[in-house]
Motif scaffolding. Structure first.
Motif, short mmCIF file in Angstrom:
data_model
loop_
_atom_site.label_atom_id
_atom_site.label_comp_id
_atom_site.label_asym_id
_atom_site.label_seq_id
_atom_site.Cartn_x
_atom_site.Cartn_y
_atom_site.Cartn_z
N ASP A 44 0.84 -1.20 0.00
CA ASP A 44 0.00 0.00 0.00
C ASP A 44 0.87 1.25 0.00
OD1 ASP A 44 -2.70 1.05 0.04
OD2 ASP A 44 -2.24 1.76 2.07
N ASP A 45 1.99 1.21 0.71
CA ASP A 45 2.94 2.33 0.69
C ASP A 45 3.50 2.54 -0.72
OD1 ASP A 45 2.56 2.77 3.39
OD2 ASP A 45 4.42 1.77 4.00
N ARG A 46 3.75 1.43 -1.42
CA ARG A 46 4.26 1.54 -2.79
C ARG A 46 3.23 2.20 -3.71
NH1 ARG A 46 6.63 -3.22 -1.15
NH2 ARG A 46 5.04 -4.57 -2.08
N VAL A 47 1.95 1.97 -3.46
CA VAL A 47 0.90 2.66 -4.23
C VAL A 47 1.01 4.17 -3.99
CG1 VAL A 47 -1.59 3.00 -4.50
CG2 VAL A 47 -0.67 0.69 -4.30
N GLY A 48 1.18 4.55 -2.74
CA GLY A 48 1.33 5.97 -2.41
C GLY A 48 2.56 6.58 -3.05
N GLU A 49 3.66 5.83 -3.04
CA GLU A 49 4.88 6.31 -3.70
C GLU A 49 4.66 6.47 -5.20
OE1 GLU A 49 7.75 3.35 -2.67
OE2 GLU A 49 7.90 4.02 -0.59
N ASP A 51 1.84 7.11 -6.65
CA ASP A 51 1.00 8.30 -6.84
C ASP A 51 1.86 9.57 -6.84
OD1 ASP A 51 -1.39 6.87 -7.06
OD2 ASP A 51 -1.86 7.06 -4.92
N ALA A 52 2.82 9.62 -5.93
CA ALA A 52 3.71 10.78 -5.87
C ALA A 52 4.57 10.86 -7.13
CB ALA A 52 4.60 10.70 -4.63
N ARG A 55 2.44 12.29 -9.93
CA ARG A 55 2.29 13.75 -9.84
C ARG A 55 3.55 14.48 -10.31
NH1 ARG A 55 -0.32 12.10 -5.17
NH2 ARG A 55 1.49 12.54 -3.87
N ARG A 92 2.23 2.09 -10.57
CA ARG A 92 1.06 2.18 -9.70
C ARG A 92 0.11 1.02 -9.93
NH1 ARG A 92 -3.67 2.81 -7.93
NH2 ARG A 92 -4.21 4.33 -6.36
N ALA A 96 -0.86 -1.60 -7.06
CA ALA A 96 -2.26 -1.81 -6.69
C ALA A 96 -2.66 -3.27 -6.85
CB ALA A 96 -3.17 -0.90 -7.51
#
Length: 121
Positions: A44-49, A51-52, A55, A92, A96
């Protein structure tokens, strides 16, 4: 009726007492899944990474397109920025999918009632 998990393991929690009423789908027991839970949190942290990264790559692409349009900067810079965005999006999707895979495995460590009834033991 006897119920069981799809996997073997150590019971870490019984969530109902004997003679307690349960409804179909109620979670009655949990098997130890610490390793899987840790893996899922990391995924889940890798999904957040990712996403960053998306961006950042989107911003870089906008800048590269602007430079290309305004100053005639090379198409290669714009192409690299587009590639970086595509790679970030792919990362991503992969992250996911890993979260989904781990959540499906974790679900096998939960024992739920298949019917309404009363817990006997």
């Amino acid at each position: 009726m006897t119920i069981s998990a799809e996997v073997s393991g150590t019971v870490v929690g019984l969530l109902f007492d004997e003679k307690e009423q349960v409804e179909r789908g109620d979670l009655v027991a949990q098997l130890r899944a610490d390793d899987l839970l840790a893996e899922a949190a990391a995924a889940d942290d890798r999904v957040g990474e990712a996403d960053a990264e998306i961006r950042l790559a989107e911003t870089a692409l906008v800048r590269a397109e602007h430079l290309y349009a305004e100053t005639g900067d090379t198409a290669a810079r714009r192409d690299r920025a587009q590639r970086d965005l595509d790679v970030a999006r792919a990362r991503r999707v992969t992250a996911a999918a890993e979260v989904d895979r781990l959540e499906a495995r974790i679900e096998k460590y939960r024992i739920a009632t298949p019917i309404d009834g009363v817990v006997l033991r």
